[in-house]
Scaffold this motif. Structure first.
Motif, PDB file in Angstrom:
ATOM      1  N   LEU A 141       0.903  -1.145  -0.138  1.00 59.83           N
ATOM      2  CA  LEU A 141      -0.032   0.013   0.183  1.00 59.83           C
ATOM      3  C   LEU A 141       0.749   1.354   0.059  1.00 59.83           C
ATOM      4  O   LEU A 141       0.753   2.255  -0.659  1.00 59.83           O
ATOM      5  CB  LEU A 141      -0.973   0.253   1.276  1.00 59.83           C
ATOM      6  CG  LEU A 141      -2.039   1.092   1.203  1.00 59.83           C
ATOM      7  CD1 LEU A 141      -2.913   1.058   0.085  1.00 59.83           C
ATOM      8  CD2 LEU A 141      -2.723   1.061   2.558  1.00 59.83           C
ATOM      9  N   ARG A 156       2.519   1.571  -3.447  1.00 57.51           N
ATOM     10  CA  ARG A 156       1.137   1.984  -4.553  1.00 57.51           C
ATOM     11  C   ARG A 156       0.705   3.191  -4.361  1.00 57.51           C
ATOM     12  O   ARG A 156       0.882   4.330  -5.195  1.00 57.51           O
ATOM     13  CB  ARG A 156      -0.066   1.024  -4.169  1.00 57.51           C
ATOM     14  CG  ARG A 156      -0.134   0.016  -5.676  1.00 57.51           C
ATOM     15  CD  ARG A 156      -0.179   0.789  -6.829  1.00 57.51           C
ATOM     16  NE  ARG A 156      -0.438  -0.431  -7.783  1.00 57.51           N
ATOM     17  CZ  ARG A 156      -0.249  -0.153  -9.139  1.00 57.51           C
ATOM     18  NH1 ARG A 156       0.381   0.867  -9.344  1.00 57.51           N
ATOM     19  NH2 ARG A 156      -0.396  -1.256  -9.831  1.00 57.51           N
ATOM     20  N   VAL A 157       0.433   3.812  -3.008  1.00 57.94           N
ATOM     21  CA  VAL A 157      -0.082   5.322  -2.821  1.00 57.94           C
ATOM     22  C   VAL A 157       0.917   6.184  -3.221  1.00 57.94           C
ATOM     23  O   VAL A 157       0.929   7.166  -3.674  1.00 57.94           O
ATOM     24  CB  VAL A 157      -0.623   5.119  -1.325  1.00 57.94           C
ATOM     25  CG1 VAL A 157      -0.827   6.633  -1.103  1.00 57.94           C
ATOM     26  CG2 VAL A 157      -1.779   4.333  -1.230  1.00 57.94           C
ATOM     27  N   SER A 175     -10.235   6.822  -1.263  1.00 57.33           N
ATOM     28  CA  SER A 175      -9.991   7.340  -2.775  1.00 57.33           C
ATOM     29  C   SER A 175     -10.114   8.630  -2.920  1.00 57.33           C
ATOM     30  O   SER A 175      -9.403   9.487  -3.569  1.00 57.33           O
ATOM     31  CB  SER A 175     -11.237   6.805  -3.555  1.00 57.33           C
ATOM     32  OG  SER A 175     -11.427   5.369  -3.674  1.00 57.33           O
ATOM     33  N   THR A 220      -6.483  10.019  -1.669  1.00 64.59           N
ATOM     34  CA  THR A 220      -5.423   9.629  -2.592  1.00 64.59           C
ATOM     35  C   THR A 220      -5.663  10.818  -3.869  1.00 64.59           C
ATOM     36  O   THR A 220      -4.605  11.299  -4.321  1.00 64.59           O
ATOM     37  CB  THR A 220      -5.295   8.262  -2.877  1.00 64.59           C
ATOM     38  OG1 THR A 220      -6.779   7.914  -3.407  1.00 64.59           O
ATOM     39  CG2 THR A 220      -4.839   7.754  -1.806  1.00 64.59           C
ATOM     40  N   MET A 270       1.472  10.114   1.524  1.00 62.71           N
ATOM     41  CA  MET A 270       0.725   8.888   1.493  1.00 62.71           C
ATOM     42  C   MET A 270       0.806   8.214   2.902  1.00 62.71           C
ATOM     43  O   MET A 270       0.220   7.074   2.995  1.00 62.71           O
ATOM     44  CB  MET A 270       2.179   7.869   0.878  1.00 62.71           C
ATOM     45  CG  MET A 270       3.360   7.702   1.773  1.00 62.71           C
ATOM     46  SD  MET A 270       4.542   6.855   1.131  1.00 62.71           S
ATOM     47  CE  MET A 270       5.820   6.667   2.259  1.00 62.71           C
ATOM     48  N   PRO A 301      -3.511   8.302   4.429  1.00 54.39           N
ATOM     49  CA  PRO A 301      -4.353   7.355   3.649  1.00 54.39           C
ATOM     50  C   PRO A 301      -3.820   5.661   4.044  1.00 54.39           C
ATOM     51  O   PRO A 301      -4.922   4.832   4.174  1.00 54.39           O
ATOM     52  CB  PRO A 301      -4.298   7.404   2.192  1.00 54.39           C
ATOM     53  CG  PRO A 301      -3.654   8.917   2.152  1.00 54.39           C
ATOM     54  CD  PRO A 301      -3.017   9.057   3.118  1.00 54.39           C
ATOM     55  N   SER A 302      -2.579   5.601   4.233  1.00 49.74           N
ATOM     56  CA  SER A 302      -2.267   4.028   4.316  1.00 49.74           C
ATOM     57  C   SER A 302      -2.548   3.719   5.884  1.00 49.74           C
ATOM     58  O   SER A 302      -2.912   2.728   5.966  1.00 49.74           O
ATOM     59  CB  SER A 302      -0.739   4.021   4.387  1.00 49.74           C
ATOM     60  OG  SER A 302      -0.298   4.491   2.719  1.00 49.74           O
ATOM     61  N   THR A 347      -2.999   6.013  -9.354  1.00 43.63           N
ATOM     62  CA  THR A 347      -3.105   6.042  -7.788  1.00 43.63           C
ATOM     63  C   THR A 347      -4.203   5.543  -6.942  1.00 43.63           C
ATOM     64  O   THR A 347      -4.152   4.427  -6.317  1.00 43.63           O
ATOM     65  CB  THR A 347      -2.992   7.601  -7.419  1.00 43.63           C
ATOM     66  OG1 THR A 347      -1.916   8.456  -8.227  1.00 43.63           O
ATOM     67  CG2 THR A 347      -2.681   8.141  -6.162  1.00 43.63           C
ATOM     68  N   SER A 348      -5.242   5.981  -7.185  1.00 46.82           N
ATOM     69  CA  SER A 348      -6.639   5.642  -6.365  1.00 46.82           C
ATOM     70  C   SER A 348      -6.988   4.259  -6.732  1.00 46.82           C
ATOM     71  O   SER A 348      -7.303   3.330  -6.035  1.00 46.82           O
ATOM     72  CB  SER A 348      -7.669   6.601  -6.613  1.00 46.82           C
ATOM     73  OG  SER A 348      -7.302   7.918  -5.939  1.00 46.82           O
ATOM     74  N   SER A 367      -4.632   1.291  -5.928  1.00 43.93           N
ATOM     75  CA  SER A 367      -4.350   1.382  -4.642  1.00 43.93           C
ATOM     76  C   SER A 367      -5.589   0.508  -3.934  1.00 43.93           C
ATOM     77  O   SER A 367      -5.519   0.108  -2.754  1.00 43.93           O
ATOM     78  CB  SER A 367      -4.012   2.857  -4.021  1.00 43.93           C
ATOM     79  OG  SER A 367      -3.041   3.424  -4.381  1.00 43.93           O
TER      80      SER A 367
END
Length: 744
Positions: A187, A190-191, A579, A582, A631, A634-635, A715-716, A719
């Motif tokens: 995550l 990716r983010v 979503s 990000t 990042m 959100p993570s 991105t979104s 992820s």
């Protein structure tokens, strides 16, 4: 340990050996002129600096989570003492996979650009085999880590006087937490990578293309190096970590479900059911290596012919895996006496084989669906390109509509795959008695879907290599013929990237369902081993004898329970919250990039005339810092929401949360990935000379669509499939909190 098990570590060693062979083969190729080498070095330096900074942040987060897991294991006694170590190794191996894949990609792009000066076929083969380094490193590291843990835990785990079957239950339950480490690292990769690459891409496009009218990858654009770096940290390191996690989670969840479903058959049969997904993955890895060698094309190939070249390698491997899976299951001789298999239990393995085939077909079908909705060779993307003739707004409307429609097909495919995988494994018996067989069928279907990962991920990692090669050609001014070859490879890469994202998201849906079933097996282990309550009644059955359905009844997991409904709504909320966070993160980072590009073009004399080199490093720095800062929240939201829901609403709330997350997350991820991919290829279709070509009003409108689609597809959207699995994994690892300490 059955002799056939040793095929798993052997295939891992072969995968890593061939990855090294392809890397050395690539490194022996000429990187081109001094300018080509200089540009490639800029990209390598930027990518390396980003990963170094990202891993500093990730290490701190891992230390925090490890401390919390240690508290659960050694303080509260509601988790196995091995879990913190499994978590750390999962994250470490996932990070290694991303690092090695990105290292190969950044060394390959300049060499692919130089190869395209001679031949389209040479460029394709070099780019694809360099992408295969990523694919084979991922599957090799997954299998070597799973093999090592399985061997170690078999030696050290002791269940005392309990049924020997509980040893395998305990081992597979511990190994499943290895997936949480991989999910957490994935995550962040990716983010963070998605924010980095899209901040650079949006900044480069809005100022360079739209405002200044300069071509993509033009060396006068200060953000062009950051854009090329972003392709590697997002689409190589990020995707590699993502599918590393999917591959390992599907194998481990299925192993746990197999240990539960076949425990009553005795330790030998149970062991065979546990190692079956590992062996399917191992054989798939070996056949993927063979498929890599089959990818080649002819000069002046069309996009459809290039797609056919890549598809041939994938499909060839898939057909052989179907045959090999049958042989493996025949040798393992896993009996199945449910449904129609009751009369021929010794051939009941055919039902499990059918589930594998269904998963494999589902993966190919999702890839084909994604290709249809995102490739410029087909009607949907051309319709979006045509809509650009009437302005920016109609491009957005057309892309959103196409994305929404495109989500229906993969959803339908997954519905059919789940139904058939369950049905084949149960012999079309839908009674409670066959439920465990059906869940094992869904899990091994997910393994089947991912069995071609070695070559499927190669096609995906190929995309950013081809994209960077095109950037190198443009910045070095190598001429229209070379650029036309790299453009052909780049357009193909956009489609394979979109297909890869669809494949990753589809695999996430099946894997998450297998993990959801594993959640209840973890609850059983909680009662039996950690709470020391093996005789506590679960639906009038002692916990040590209780089945999956008994725990469902015990915790009132049904749609009339408000805790379940609340959990479902919180799951949907989590998907949209994540979503939105990000998307906004990309927007904030992109604004800084746009301002910096404008500043350089206005204040540094000679950039637009090509007399002065822009300050590329400053743009790389902006993307790096923006990604690291944005990042984190959100993570962490993805990790801690399941814990909070478990503390308040208990097991029923967590079950609802996971159902809501899986269903809404899968649909939204497909929509975003496909809409973004279609916008991107619609722009490239216009740049190929249609509807006025580059510089026209239609082209300007298509750039807007592509810019909006960038955070959607890179991105979104991608992820979200990690979000789905990480939330399930976090729930599995912290199940003791929900069982023991829930407030309601």
């Amino acid at each position: 340990m059955p002799v056939i098990f040793w095929l798993v570590p052997l295939s891992a060693i072969l995968a890593l050996s061939f990855a090294y062979y392809f890397f050395r083969q690539m490194m022996q190729q000429d990187e081109g002129t001094d300018l080509m080498k200089k540009i490639a070095q800029h990209v390598r330096d930027g990518a390396g600096a980003y990963l170094k900074q990202q891993y500093k942040v990730v290490i701190l987060v891992f230390l925090l989570i490890t401390a919390l897991l240690s508290l659960l294991a050694y303080g509260l006694g509601v988790q196995n003492p091995w879990v913190p170590f499994a978590f750390l190794t999962g994250g470490a191996f996932s990070a290694l996979a991303g690092f090695f894949g990105m290292k190969a990609a950044t060394y390959a792009s300049g060499r692919v650009a130089h190869a395209c000066r001679s031949s389209l076929n040479l460029g394709l083969r070099l780019a694809f085999r360099s992408g295969a380094v990523m694919g084979l490193v991922v599957v090799g590291l997954v299998l070597i880590d799973i093999s090592a843990w399985f061997i170690i835990l078999n030696q050290f785990v002791d269940v005392g006087s309990m049924d020997p079957g509980y040893k395998l239950m305990t081992i597979t339950a511990i190994m499943l937490t290895f997936g949480m480490g991989a999910s957490t690292q994935a995550l962040f990769a990716r983010v963070g990578g998605g924010i980095y690459t899209k901040a650079a891409d949006v900044g480069a496009d809005l100022v360079g293309k739209t405002e200044e009218g300069i071509p993509e990858d033009d060396p006068r654009n200060p953000a062009t190096i950051a854009d090329n770096v972003g392709d590697n940290v997002g689409d190589v390191a990020g995707m590699g970590a993502d599918l590393f996690e999917s591959f390992c989670a599907s194998i481990l969840a299925t192993a746990l479900l197999g240990a539960a479903a076949f425990m009553s058959y005795g330790i030998d049969i149970q062991t065979n059911a546990v190692i079956a997904p590992m062996l399917i993955a191992a054989v798939g890895t070996l056949l993927s290596i063979l498929g890599v060698f089959l990818v080649r094309t002819k000069e002046n190939a069309t996009q459809k012919q290039l797609l056919k070249s890549l598809s041939f390698g994938v499909n060839f491997s898939a057909v052989l895996i179907v045959i090999a899976a049958f042989v493996i299951l025949y040798l393992l001789n896993i009996p199945n006496s449910s449904g129609i298999w009751a009369s021929i239990p010794d051939w009941g393995f055919i039902g499990i084989w059918g589930s594998i085939v269904i998963g494999l077909i589902a993966g190919i079908a999702i890839g084909q669906s994604t290709e249809y909705f995102t490739a410029s060779a087909y009607k949907p993307t051309r319709k979006i390109a045509e809509s650009s003739k009437t302005g920016h707004a109609t491009v957005i409307i057309s892309g959103v509509g196409t994305g929404l429609i495109s989500a229906a097909v993969p959803l339908g495919i997954i519905v059919v795959a789940i139904t058939l995988a369950f049905s084949f494994a149960t012999g079309f018996d839908y009674s409670v008695a066959s439920l465990n067989y059906g869940l094992y069928g869904i899990g091994i279907g997910a393994v089947g879907l991912l069995s071609t990962l070695g070559i499927t991920l190669s096609t995906d990692a190929y995309g950013p290599i081809a994209d960077n090669a095109g950037g190198n050609v443009e910045m070095c001014g190598l001429g229209s013929e070379v650029r036309s070859r790299t453009d052909a490879l780049d357009a193909l890469g956009n489609t394979t990237a979109a297909t890869g994202k669809g494949f990753a998201i589809g695999s996430a849906a099946l894997t998450a369902l297998a993990l959801l079933a594993s959640y209840f097996e973890e609850i059983r282990m909680m009662f039996v081993k950690f709470l020391d309550k093996p005789q506590e009644l679960i639906n009038n059955t002692p916990a040590i004898e209780a089945e999956f359905i008994d725990f469902v009844y015990h915790f009132n997991i049904h749609l009339m329970n408000p805790h379940v409904i609340v959990g479902i709504l919180l799951g949907v909320m989590s998907v949209f919250l994540f979503s939105g966070m990000t998307m906004n993160a990309v927007g904030r980072a992109a604004q800084k990039m746009v301002n910096e590009v404008r500043r350089q073009l206005k204040t540094i004399p000679g950039i637009m005339e090509g007399k002065t080199e822009p300050d590329y490093a400053r743009c790389v720095e902006i993307s790096t810092k923006g990604a690291q800062r944005e990042m984190l929240i959100p993570s962490l939201v993805a990790i801690f929401i399941p814990v909070i829901v478990g503390l308040i609403f208990g097991v029923a709330g967590v079950a609802g949360l996971l159902i809501g997350t899986i269903s809404s997350g899968f649909a939204l991820a497909i929509f975003m990935a496909n809409a973004g991919g279609a916008w991107d290829n619609a722009k490239k279709y216009i740049e190929a000379g249609h509807f006025g070509g580059t510089g026209s009003e239609a082209h300007s409108a298509s750039v807007t669509g592509d810019t909006v689609g960038d955070p959607f597809k890179d991105t979104s959207g991608p992820s979200l499939n990690i979000l789905i699995k990480l939330m399930v994994m976090a729930s599995v690892v912290t199940v003791g909190v929900a069982v023991t300490y829930s407030l309601l």
